[in-house]
Design a protein around this motif. Structure first.
Motif, PDB file in Angstrom:
ATOM      1  N   VAL A 177      40.610  46.808  42.682  1.00  0.00           N
ATOM      2  CA  VAL A 177      41.572  46.432  41.576  1.00  0.00           C
ATOM      3  C   VAL A 177      42.903  45.843  42.267  1.00  0.00           C
ATOM      4  CG1 VAL A 177      42.557  46.953  39.677  1.00  0.00           C
ATOM      5  CG2 VAL A 177      40.495  47.480  39.981  1.00  0.00           C
ATOM      6  N   ARG A 178      43.353  46.821  42.928  1.00  0.00           N
ATOM      7  CA  ARG A 178      44.554  46.493  43.644  1.00  0.00           C
ATOM      8  C   ARG A 178      44.556  45.042  44.707  1.00  0.00           C
ATOM      9  NH1 ARG A 178      47.559  51.704  45.817  1.00  0.00           N
ATOM     10  NH2 ARG A 178      47.821  52.679  43.707  1.00  0.00           N
ATOM     11  N   ASP A 179      43.344  45.085  45.270  1.00  0.00           N
ATOM     12  CA  ASP A 179      43.424  43.918  46.125  1.00  0.00           C
ATOM     13  C   ASP A 179      43.134  42.685  45.014  1.00  0.00           C
ATOM     14  OD1 ASP A 179      43.272  44.892  48.413  1.00  0.00           O
ATOM     15  OD2 ASP A 179      40.858  45.080  48.435  1.00  0.00           O
ATOM     16  N   ARG A 180      42.694  42.683  43.900  1.00  0.00           N
ATOM     17  CA  ARG A 180      42.584  41.676  43.223  1.00  0.00           C
ATOM     18  C   ARG A 180      43.882  41.406  42.571  1.00  0.00           C
ATOM     19  NH1 ARG A 180      38.582  42.013  38.387  1.00  0.00           N
ATOM     20  NH2 ARG A 180      36.753  42.630  39.557  1.00  0.00           N
ATOM     21  N   GLU A 181      44.484  42.364  42.084  1.00  0.00           N
ATOM     22  CA  GLU A 181      45.826  42.525  41.729  1.00  0.00           C
ATOM     23  C   GLU A 181      46.782  41.651  42.645  1.00  0.00           C
ATOM     24  OE1 GLU A 181      48.613  42.544  38.697  1.00  0.00           O
ATOM     25  OE2 GLU A 181      46.366  43.035  38.332  1.00  0.00           O
ATOM     26  N   ALA A 182      46.514  42.154  43.985  1.00  0.00           N
ATOM     27  CA  ALA A 182      47.392  41.537  45.059  1.00  0.00           C
ATOM     28  C   ALA A 182      46.985  40.227  45.232  1.00  0.00           C
ATOM     29  CB  ALA A 182      47.156  42.451  46.094  1.00  0.00           C
ATOM     30  N   GLU A 183      45.890  39.892  45.153  1.00  0.00           N
ATOM     31  CA  GLU A 183      45.050  38.317  45.144  1.00  0.00           C
ATOM     32  C   GLU A 183      46.062  37.672  44.178  1.00  0.00           C
ATOM     33  OE1 GLU A 183      43.794  35.411  47.303  1.00  0.00           O
ATOM     34  OE2 GLU A 183      43.648  37.530  48.114  1.00  0.00           O
ATOM     35  N   ARG A 184      45.942  38.114  42.931  1.00  0.00           N
ATOM     36  CA  ARG A 184      46.580  37.396  41.987  1.00  0.00           C
ATOM     37  C   ARG A 184      47.989  36.999  41.965  1.00  0.00           C
ATOM     38  NH1 ARG A 184      48.643  38.349  36.930  1.00  0.00           N
ATOM     39  NH2 ARG A 184      48.273  40.698  37.255  1.00  0.00           N
ATOM     40  N   LYS A 238      49.532  37.184  44.892  1.00  0.00           N
ATOM     41  CA  LYS A 238      49.741  36.181  45.895  1.00  0.00           C
ATOM     42  C   LYS A 238      49.792  35.031  45.341  1.00  0.00           C
ATOM     43  CE  LYS A 238      48.114  35.401  50.319  1.00  0.00           C
ATOM     44  NZ  LYS A 238      47.122  35.567  51.463  1.00  0.00           N
TER      45      LYS A 238
END
Length: 157
Positions: A1-8, A10
């Motif tokens: 989720v964090r990666d997605r959140e980071a991707e979003r 970004k």
């Protein structure tokens, strides 16, 4: 989720960066347009100043031409007045000369008439003198004849 959140995040940061970059470009473009407009306005102002200077120069030239033309007209008027005055003076002088000539002619005519009269009177006097001379000569001859002849009447008596 964090990666997605980071991707979003970004992706949103990229979007925001592009919007900021677009805004920066827009600001730069607007600054360039404002500079171009200012240059054009300065150029137009210079052109107006040049036109104004040209108009002022033309007006000055026209004023000088008008002043020269007025001076020419003034001189022409003065010359015309002098010509008219000269003609009048010439007419008066001519009239005076003609009057003097007429007076001289009249005096000459009178002089000739008086001379003719004097000549006629001289001729009359000369004729009278001749007649008187003849009469005196005749009377002398008669007296001489009377004296030489012994008195004429005494002889006859």
């Amino acid at each position: 989720v964090r990666d997605r959140e980071a991707e979003r995040l970004k992706i949103e940061i990229d979007k925001a960066s592009r919007v900021i970059l677009d805004k920066d470009r827009l600001v730069q473009r607007m600054t360039e347009l404002v500079a171009v407009m200012k240059r054009e306005e300065i150029q137009k102002e210079k052109e107006r100043e040049n036109e104004t200077q040209l108009l002022v120069a033309r007006a000055s030239i026209l004023q000088e031409e008008v002043a020269r033309e007025r001076e020419r007209e003034k001189k022409a008027r003065e010359q015309l007045e002098l010509t008219i005055l000269g003609a009048r003076e010439k007419d008066v002088a001519t009239e005076r000369e003609e009057q003097e000539r007429a007076e001289i002619a009249l005096k000459m005519h009178r002089l000739l008439d008086s001379e003719r009269g004097a000549t006629h009177e001289r001729e009359r006097l000369l004729t009278e003198i001749e007649q008187l001379t003849k009469l005196v000569d005749y009377e002398r001859k008669e007296k001489d004849r009377f004296v030489r002849g012994g008195g004429g009447f005494a002889k006859a008596a």
